[in-house]
Write an enzyme that holds these catalytic residues in place. Structure first.
Site, mmCIF file in Angstrom:
data_model
loop_
_atom_site.group_PDB
_atom_site.id
_atom_site.type_symbol
_atom_site.label_atom_id
_atom_site.label_comp_id
_atom_site.label_asym_id
_atom_site.label_seq_id
_atom_site.Cartn_x
_atom_site.Cartn_y
_atom_site.Cartn_z
ATOM 1 N N MET A 108 0.717 -1.299 -0.135
ATOM 2 C CA MET A 108 -0.100 -0.039 -0.083
ATOM 3 C C MET A 108 0.837 1.131 0.018
ATOM 4 O O MET A 108 1.896 1.179 0.981
ATOM 5 C CB MET A 108 -0.781 -0.060 1.265
ATOM 6 C CG MET A 108 -1.765 1.116 1.260
ATOM 7 S SD MET A 108 -2.861 1.273 -0.052
ATOM 8 C CE MET A 108 -3.069 3.184 -0.283
ATOM 9 N N HIS A 144 3.334 5.320 -7.201
ATOM 10 C CA HIS A 144 2.144 6.072 -6.767
ATOM 11 C C HIS A 144 2.435 7.189 -6.242
ATOM 12 O O HIS A 144 1.440 8.225 -6.067
ATOM 13 C CB HIS A 144 1.495 4.976 -5.889
ATOM 14 C CG HIS A 144 0.563 4.113 -6.311
ATOM 15 N ND1 HIS A 144 -0.458 4.263 -7.252
ATOM 16 C CD2 HIS A 144 0.283 2.686 -5.918
ATOM 17 C CE1 HIS A 144 -1.216 3.311 -7.629
ATOM 18 N NE2 HIS A 144 -0.862 2.223 -7.000
ATOM 19 N N GLU A 198 4.497 0.735 -5.909
ATOM 20 C CA GLU A 198 3.986 1.653 -4.671
ATOM 21 C C GLU A 198 4.809 2.850 -4.526
ATOM 22 O O GLU A 198 4.315 3.985 -4.394
ATOM 23 C CB GLU A 198 4.403 1.078 -3.173
ATOM 24 C CG GLU A 198 3.512 -0.311 -3.299
ATOM 25 C CD GLU A 198 2.230 -0.621 -3.827
ATOM 26 O OE1 GLU A 198 1.402 0.457 -3.551
ATOM 27 O OE2 GLU A 198 1.836 -1.778 -4.262
HETATM 28 N N1 TRP Z 1 -3.403 0.733 -3.648
HETATM 29 C C1 TRP Z 1 -2.874 -0.703 -3.355
HETATM 30 C C2 TRP Z 1 -1.887 -0.903 -4.614
HETATM 31 O O1 TRP Z 1 -2.472 -1.113 -5.691
HETATM 32 C C3 TRP Z 1 -3.729 -1.685 -3.222
HETATM 33 C C4 TRP Z 1 -4.299 -1.891 -1.901
HETATM 34 C C5 TRP Z 1 -3.351 -2.232 -0.710
HETATM 35 C C6 TRP Z 1 -5.686 -2.341 -1.483
HETATM 36 N N2 TRP Z 1 -4.190 -2.829 0.149
HETATM 37 C C7 TRP Z 1 -5.362 -2.836 -0.028
HETATM 38 C C8 TRP Z 1 -6.732 -2.203 -2.127
HETATM 39 C C9 TRP Z 1 -6.659 -2.896 0.594
HETATM 40 C C10 TRP Z 1 -7.807 -2.456 -1.385
HETATM 41 C C11 TRP Z 1 -7.926 -2.838 0.170
HETATM 42 O O2 TRP Z 1 -0.715 -0.852 -4.794
HETATM 43 ZN ZN ZN Z 2 -1.323 0.293 -7.087
#
Ligand code: TRP
Ligand code: ZN
Length: 891
Positions: free
Chosen positions: A266, A304, A301
């Protein structure tokens, strides 16, 4: 009770901006495993001209107090279905909210939760509302200051987003830290960590000469497994500077490892939190594939930070804005890293290997999703539970849609579009239209029709046929497109489809292409733009009938239909200058042969097919990594998608027969390759070495399938003596995928060796759950899966364990899962119901393994329907699982 009737649907068209802005958020955490007290101070301002209350989302919270401008809220606050609603008396207000939460009791792994004694958060998509009441939507961007306070002994490290501005000790063996994030951000990017961790640190200089501190935080004792993640982070940082001119914007960038995590990782601002499996790697515990996965997820990540954090999504329907774009970026990054390591001469082949891998993943996961009940456009129009829309469509097809823009505009045009995108939208929460508008405006191109890729679901089918006119020396290529209906979308319009084309002459060499109207002959690959339902493309000066090679480099996420004889497939397998299409030709040929064998149990594996396969193995000019891909049979899931009705048992039998035939017929070649490609010296993660290891492991698999004694001995030796996990596990996998009597001992031995290593045990679980029954007398795999659930290392609360045992069985072992007596389906229902009570996100992902049930045989359908209904009617079902089974049962 039918749970599916109760879950409301959220519509994209319902988006309304909020009447309030939140300028700043001050959070104060008194951290404790069971009782964490959260104080949140929100500086709110009414949007000029807007009216209405401020809705605050909240879930599973104990509200201690809520004050508006220092006074008890009283009449100005009311409870709603989603949380609270406050109506301040003036246009600016400070709202102070105190809540209490219990991290130890939070098994959803969303919000604030405990893992191995530490405390961690996961807020995307809607987890922040499980920490405090807040307008928990991505278009509410605020500046955060966070104070963390905790007992020092249990929680020695206190981390949050941004920069550390203060820290110190407090009476009673407590301590605190204050973190300030200078950039406004949506609540889904908030994070905190309070745990006993150690950091690997590296200091680097950014493009503009700023010194930044990089940290990888791991459990004590694991520092020797953090190096590869750190290297990957540095490479990603450099790549974004070089490729897009994008620089790290904080003084400090942290990666933290956690053992219990729903997804891969994340991108929380400055504080990325990672599933341990995408950080920790040592040659003796991680395979080449693990090293590769770490490199790509760390980069994903990190990327992002610009595509997601600095410019974020206006609402969750726009998820592909950040995910599709970021997946495209990480794919390009990995391809560049492979190319760099391979060197100039092997660069093209190294890139192709990555493209093939990505496309194979797209085909297996996304094409199947797009033909089932959950089919949706990359920008969906509705959902019941947003967590169900972190899909292959939003991510993988979304990346393919970005790639097509890159192809159509060229690398330079794409870069101009990216520059304009950041120039216009830095610091904003925007939509996919904004992204495509930046691409269009920067390149002076009308992208109106292209936008249909964002609104139409379903895998487009491109039908191709060619006609050579000897007298006119012309070749006419006819391309037609149609997209099949999907739920809620009966009819589709033509898309803009870039089709990269080459024409192969009878000698196997590409012809220079000259399209009608062109002045000079030129390249051997051209990108045609298919924009109508049907179009003709005329090539001039074609002296002999060519063999077309279409969609080179997988230039669009479509299914290509073309009539090709076996001989022509063999010809393309041997001569197509595009390695992606060489692979594709091998796959098409194998698919045809396997499906024919599945329909006719007593047929032989055709000699011509084996000859084509042999030629591939004998071609020493090919990179081992490429041969390993090309010589791997199409995945069982994909074959089931192509088989109507899908019948896993005869398909498995056919696959076994083909594997045995290839193993027997080419035993000498396999053994020869195995010897010739041995990698000497200490392990290094390098694509050339990895390619050799992959092909040698594949050799063992074919030899083991054929029961070849030499091969089995080598597998056993490799398992015993290998010093790296790639080879050790490759040996084990070959033994398990054979009728060898030593497999059981090897599995026990491996378990003993790695009994305290959770990530390695994940592989051990997955291998057994996905095993084929090469020995007909062996008991059904379901029995073993059930037994493995009692292994002390298995926990239903740990997603990695669930994915590796149950996931590998439900998704990776169709012939065993869909046993005719329905035992697998009943087991599925039990596990989904049990999981759902703890972790709806994980339960829902597992539940999706049966969504394409309507393509199976009538008997299997009957058995599956019963279990889907059983889950649908279970008490207290989550909206996550309700949406999946509800959609599966409709229509
Ligand atoms: N944004 C994260 C990614 O694609 C995805 C993600 C991580 C996520 N943990 C999550 C989405 C929990 C939904 C719920 O890198
Ligand atoms: Zn992502």
């Amino acid at each position: 009770m039918d749970n599916t009737l109760q879950t409301p649907t959220i519509l994209r068209s319902d988006y309304r901006p909020l009447a309030w802005r939140v300028e700043s958020v001050e959070l104060d955490f008194r951290l404790d495993a069971e009782q964490t007290l959260v104080t949140s101070r929100l500086a709110c301002v009414r949007v000029p001209g807007a009216s209405g209350p401020l809705p605050l989302d909240g879930e599973d919270l104990e509200l201690v107090s809520l004050r508006i401008d220092g006074a008890e809220a009283g009449e100005c606050m009311r409870r709603t279905e989603r949380g609270l609603e406050v109506t301040p008396g003036s246009d600016t207000a400070t709202i102070e909210i105190v809540t209490r939460v219990n991290p130890a009791a939070n098994t959803t792994l969303s919000g604030l939760y405990a893992s191995k004694g530490g405390l961690f958060t996961q807020c995307e998509a809607e987890g922040f509302r499980r920490i405090t009441y807040f307008p928990d939507r991505p278009d509410v961007m605020a500046r955060y200051t966070v104070r963390l306070e905790a007992e020092q002994a249990s929680f020695p490290v206190l981390l949050s987003n941004g920069n550390l501005v203060d820290s110190g000790e407090l009476p009673g063996d407590r301590h605190y830290a204050v973190w300030e994030d200078p950039f406004p951000k949506p609540s889904y990017l908030f994070a905190l960590v309070a745990a006993d961790l150690e950091a690997m640190e590296r200091s680097v200089e950014t493009l503009s000469g700023r010194e930044v501190l990089l940290q990888v935080w791991v459990e004590p004792g694991n520092l020797d497994r953090a190096g590869h993640a750190m290297d990957s982070l540095v490479n990603a940082l450099r790549w974004d500077e070089e490729t897009f001119g994008l620089e790290l914007d904080l003084d400090r960038f942290m990666i933290v490892v956690v053992a219990d995590f729903n997804m891969g990782a994340m991108e929380n601002k400055g504080l990325n939190i990672f599933n341990a499996r995408f950080v920790l790697a040592r040659p003796d515990t991680a395979t080449d594939a693990d090293f590769e996965g770490i490199e790509s997820v760390v980069a994903h990540e990190y990327f992002h930070n610009w595509t997601g954090n600095r410019v974020t999504c206006r609402d969750w329907f726009q998820l592909t804005l950040k995910e599709g774009l970021t997946v495209f970026r990480d794919q390009q990054f990995s391809a560049d890293m492979l190319a760099r390591a391979a060197g100039a001469e092997r660069e093209a082949s190294a890139r192709a290997v990555k493209r093939i891998d990505d496309f194979r993943g797209l085909r297996a996961a996304q094409f199947t999703e797009d033909s089932g009940p959950m089919a949706h456009p990359i920008r969906p129009d509705s959902y019941q539970e947003i967590n169900n829309f972190y899909t292959a469509t939003v991510y993988e097809k979304g990346a393919a849609v970005i790639r097509m823009q890159h192809t159509l505009l060229g690398a330079e045009g794409f870069r101009k579009g990216m520059n304009l995108y950041f120039e216009r939208h830095d610091g904003q929460a925007v939509t996919c239209d904004d992204f495509v508008a930046a691409m269009a405006d920067a390149n002076d191109r009308d992208m109106t029709q292209f936008m249909r890729w964002y609104s139409q679901a379903g895998t487009p089918v491109v039908r191709a046929s060619g006609q050579w006119d000897a007298d006119a020396r012309r070749y006419t290529l006819t391309l037609a497109q149609h997209t099949p209906p999907t739920p809620g979308q009966p009819e589709k319009l033509p898309l803009v489809i870039p089709v990269a084309v080459g024409l192969i002459g009878p000698d196997g060499n590409d012809l220079p292409l000259r399209l009608e109207g062109d002045s000079a002959a030129g390249a051997t690959t051209r990108v045609l733009e298919l924009v109508e339902a049907e179009q003709h493309f005329v090539f001039e000066d074609v002296d002999a009938e060519p063999v077309p090679s279409l969609l080179r480099g997988f230039s669009a996420p479509v299914l290509l239909e073309i009539d090709e004889s076996d001989a022509r497939l063999a010809f393309r397998m041997a001569h197509d200058a595009d390695p992606c299409n060489r692979w594709d030709a091998a796959q098409r040929y194998a698919e045809r042969v396997i499906l024919a064998l599945a329909a006719k149990a007593d047929a032989d594996v055709p000699e011509a097919f084996l000859d084509a396969w042999g030629a591939l193995l004998a071609d020493e000019s090919l990179d081992p990594a490429f041969v390993a891909l090309a010589a791997t049979l199409p995945g069982e899931g994909w074959l089931l998608e192509r088989m109507r009705p899908a019948d896993p048992a005869p398909l498995r039998a056919a696959l076994m027969r083909v594997m045995r035939a290839i193993g027997e017929r080419f035993a000498d070649q396999w053994l020869g390759l195995y010897q010739r490609l041995e990698v000497r010296g200490p392990y290094r993660y390098h694509p050339a070495d990895a390619g050799c290891r992959a092909l040698r492991n594949l050799a063992l698999r074919y030899l083991a399938a054929a029961g070849n004694e030499d091969g089995l001995n080598r597998a056993e030796t490799q398992f015993e003596y290998a010093e790296n996990m790639t080879e050790q596990f490759g040996g084990l996998a070959a033994l398990v995928h054979s009728a060898s009597p030593v497999a059981e001992d090897a599995l026990d031995n491996f378990h003993t060796r790695f009994s305290s290593d959770a990530l390695v045990l994940d592989k051990w679980f997955a291998l057994q759950a996905g095993a084929w029954r090469w020995d007909e007398a062996a008991p059904p795999v379901l029995e073993r899966v059930k037994a493995l659930m009692d292994d002390p290392a298995f926990k239903l609360t740990n997603p990695n364990k669930v994915y590796s045992l149950l996931g590998a069985f439900f998704r990776g072992n169709p012939a065993e899962f869909h046993a005719a007596d329905g035992s697998g389906h009943a087991f599925w229902a039990e596990q989904i119901i049990a999981l759902d009570a703890m972790n709806p996100q994980v339960a829902s992902r597992m539940a999706r393994s049966l969504e394409n049930w309507r393509r199976y045989t009538p008997a299997l359908q009957t058995s599956i329907r019963t279990q889907l209904e059983r889950v649908r009617d279970a008490d207290g079902l989550s909206p996550d699982v309700a949406e999946v089974v509800g959609k599966a049962l409709v229509g």
